[in-house]
Design a protein around this motif. Sequence first.
Motif, PDB file in Angstrom:
ATOM      1  N   ALA A  33      91.382  65.338  47.890  1.00  0.00           N
ATOM      2  CA  ALA A  33      91.420  66.636  47.211  1.00  0.00           C
ATOM      3  C   ALA A  33      91.006  67.757  48.160  1.00  0.00           C
ATOM      4  O   ALA A  33      91.598  68.846  48.153  1.00  0.00           O
ATOM      5  N   CYS A  36      93.857  68.588  50.499  1.00  0.00           N
ATOM      6  CA  CYS A  36      94.869  69.352  49.772  1.00  0.00           C
ATOM      7  C   CYS A  36      94.437  70.807  49.625  1.00  0.00           C
ATOM      8  O   CYS A  36      95.219  71.736  49.870  1.00  0.00           O
ATOM      9  N   ASP A  37      93.175  71.011  49.228  1.00  0.00           N
ATOM     10  CA  ASP A  37      92.666  72.373  49.023  1.00  0.00           C
ATOM     11  C   ASP A  37      92.696  73.175  50.325  1.00  0.00           C
ATOM     12  O   ASP A  37      93.013  74.366  50.319  1.00  0.00           O
ATOM     13  N   PHE A 155     101.748  66.376  47.067  1.00  0.00           N
ATOM     14  CA  PHE A 155     101.396  67.284  45.980  1.00  0.00           C
ATOM     15  C   PHE A 155      99.957  67.769  46.174  1.00  0.00           C
ATOM     16  O   PHE A 155      99.024  66.964  46.274  1.00  0.00           O
ATOM     17  N   LEU A 156      99.792  69.095  46.233  1.00  0.00           N
ATOM     18  CA  LEU A 156      98.508  69.693  46.613  1.00  0.00           C
ATOM     19  C   LEU A 156      97.730  70.233  45.432  1.00  0.00           C
ATOM     20  O   LEU A 156      96.591  70.686  45.610  1.00  0.00           O
ATOM     21  N   ASP A 157      98.312  70.207  44.242  1.00  0.00           N
ATOM     22  CA  ASP A 157      97.634  70.643  43.022  1.00  0.00           C
ATOM     23  C   ASP A 157      97.751  69.555  41.970  1.00  0.00           C
ATOM     24  O   ASP A 157      98.597  68.663  42.075  1.00  0.00           O
ATOM     25  N   GLU A 158      96.923  69.661  40.929  1.00  0.00           N
ATOM     26  CA  GLU A 158      96.888  68.641  39.878  1.00  0.00           C
ATOM     27  C   GLU A 158      97.666  69.114  38.665  1.00  0.00           C
ATOM     28  O   GLU A 158      97.327  70.125  38.043  1.00  0.00           O
ATOM     29  N   ASP A 162      95.999  72.438  37.245  1.00  0.00           N
ATOM     30  CA  ASP A 162      96.341  73.627  38.021  1.00  0.00           C
ATOM     31  C   ASP A 162      97.666  74.247  37.576  1.00  0.00           C
ATOM     32  O   ASP A 162      97.890  75.445  37.777  1.00  0.00           O
ATOM     33  N   LYS A 188      97.726  64.924  42.405  1.00  0.00           N
ATOM     34  CA  LYS A 188      97.247  65.626  43.594  1.00  0.00           C
ATOM     35  C   LYS A 188      96.912  64.623  44.696  1.00  0.00           C
ATOM     36  O   LYS A 188      96.212  63.633  44.458  1.00  0.00           O
ATOM     37  N   ARG A 224     101.647  76.137  41.689  1.00  0.00           N
ATOM     38  CA  ARG A 224     101.937  74.803  42.230  1.00  0.00           C
ATOM     39  C   ARG A 224     102.227  74.917  43.717  1.00  0.00           C
ATOM     40  O   ARG A 224     103.015  75.756  44.143  1.00  0.00           O
ATOM     41  N   THR A 226     103.085  72.451  47.305  1.00  0.00           N
ATOM     42  CA  THR A 226     103.392  71.147  47.874  1.00  0.00           C
ATOM     43  C   THR A 226     103.604  71.277  49.377  1.00  0.00           C
ATOM     44  O   THR A 226     104.010  72.331  49.873  1.00  0.00           O
TER      45      THR A 226
END
Length: 235
Positions: A33, A36-37, A155-158, A162, A188, A224, A226
């Motif tokens: 996570a 990703c953030d 995928f960088l968000d949930e 999100d 994510k 979103r 990615t």
Amino acid sequence: MNIPSTIKTHNWDQATTDLNNTGYAILPEVLTAAECDELVQQYTNDTLFRKTVVMERHQYGKGEYKYYAYPLLPVIQQLRENVYPKLAPVANGWMDALNKPTRFPDTLAQLLEHCHANGQLKPTALILQYAKGGFNALHQDLYGDVFFPMQMVIFLDEVGKDYEGGEFVLIEQKPRAQSKAIVLKPAKGDMLIFTTNFRAAKGNNGYHRVNMKHGVSEITEGSRHTLGIIFHDAK
């Protein structure tokens, strides 16, 4: 996270089976996570990118994406280098099944050397950003005569937290048949590997080519992001 070790721990036999049977495979928790953030937070750092594309201007959809410049961020470079060798045998298997003479080399460096010899010099890794109402029309990421038949997105968000909506859509176009839609909602940090252009599929009379396109359905709430990683370079 140690990218080479993480890639090795995944079940590539199952991923190969999934790619051969469906044209896509999902590998869970490839990035943390926090990783990703960090990628999302770096979206505003223009020194990392070579080009920004506003999708509405080209009728690509509604949203924005940015192509990374060389040298790529270490996490992107490591993902590109370590996943490619897992996929090259699958790609060559498809070429064999379809009786095509194309052969893909064992390493990413060799593939990029081939790209550069054909005038494809620009990196194709990109990060995509959508707000409410955003979407990505169905397309294929080819960029030149030399292309690798698989690519990946992280995928960088949930989903559900999100953003809402924004499903990843694959359209499978079989010869003499109506198209099939595949709708996916990875979590994510998950990696989705999918067909860039076509794959080999076994039918009653041997193998045949199945064309595929991909896109993103409309985001109904939130935002979103990615990370897209394409293995070949662009003209």
